[in-house]
Structures are given as structure tokens and as C-alpha cells.
Design a protein around this motif. Structure first.
Motif, PDB file in Angstrom:
ATOM      1  N   ASN A  11       0.905  -1.329   0.116  1.00  0.00           N
ATOM      2  CA  ASN A  11       0.004  -0.087  -0.083  1.00  0.00           C
ATOM      3  C   ASN A  11       0.886   1.243  -0.053  1.00  0.00           C
ATOM      4  OD1 ASN A  11      -2.427  -1.313   0.072  1.00  0.00           O
ATOM      5  ND2 ASN A  11      -2.244  -1.677   2.329  1.00  0.00           N
ATOM      6  N   PHE A  12       2.222   1.093   0.116  1.00  0.00           N
ATOM      7  CA  PHE A  12       3.024   2.529   0.177  1.00  0.00           C
ATOM      8  C   PHE A  12       3.615   2.723  -1.040  1.00  0.00           C
ATOM      9  CE2 PHE A  12       2.409   0.807   4.493  1.00  0.00           C
ATOM     10  CZ  PHE A  12       2.343   1.995   5.265  1.00  0.00           C
ATOM     11  N   ASN A  34       0.492   6.223   2.158  1.00  0.00           N
ATOM     12  CA  ASN A  34      -0.156   4.732   2.332  1.00  0.00           C
ATOM     13  C   ASN A  34      -1.305   4.910   1.417  1.00  0.00           C
ATOM     14  OD1 ASN A  34      -1.724   2.781   3.116  1.00  0.00           O
ATOM     15  ND2 ASN A  34      -1.319   2.790   5.311  1.00  0.00           N
ATOM     16  N   GLN A  53       8.344   5.690  10.120  1.00  0.00           N
ATOM     17  CA  GLN A  53       8.367   5.143   8.643  1.00  0.00           C
ATOM     18  C   GLN A  53       9.726   5.390   8.304  1.00  0.00           C
ATOM     19  OE1 GLN A  53       6.044   4.111   7.225  1.00  0.00           O
ATOM     20  NE2 GLN A  53       4.364   4.515   8.584  1.00  0.00           N
TER      21      GLN A  53
END
Length: 76
Positions: A11-12, A34, A53
Motif C-alpha cells: 500500500n506504500f 499509504n 516510517q
């Protein structure tokens, strides 16, 4: 500004920039999204400065460079 480079893992999505079109020296991560929570990539939800992150950013950037250096693709 540019050229831009990007890689997506799950998703990143990580967006990076370099100063020169000729090489990737100085590649710098500038945006992390994201896409599950921010499909529009709204700037106010940029995760690039989130302390949690930092490791993900480093790993994604390393993966990107490894792929390019080994003739791979960043398109999955």
C-alpha cells in the motif's frame, strides 16, 4: 525540480527526486503515502517525516536502487 522516481510496495508509495538526469547520486525521498488511506496522495497526509516510517523509507529506497542496479523493474 526533478526528475522524479517512485516505487510502490504493497500500500506504500515512495516518491524520490535527484538533481541530475544522468545518475541517481543524491537520490532523496520526498514523499511517502499509504495508498490504502490516501489514494489521492494528499500532501497533508505525506508520511515522509513520520519517525515510525524512517526504516520503511530506507528499505524502499534501497530496494529501488538494487532493482535498477541489477536491471530489474520497479513496476509491479
Amino acid at each position: 525540480m526533478g526528475p522524479f522516481h517512485a516505487i510502490r510496495e504493497g500500500n506504500f508509495k515512495l516518491i524520490m527526486i535527484v538533481n541530475s538526469k544522468k545518475n541517481l547520486e543524491g537520490l532523496k525521498a520526498i514523499e511517502l503515502y499509504n495508498l490504502k488511506d490516501n489514494i489521492q496522495e494528499k500532501k497533508n497526509k505525506n508520511l515522509i517525516n513520520e519517525p515510525g516510517q524512517a526504516e520503511r523509507i530506507q528499505e524502499m529506497q534501497k530496494t529501488y536502487l538494487d532493482l535498477l542496479n541489477n536491471g530489474g523493474t520497479t513496476l509491479f
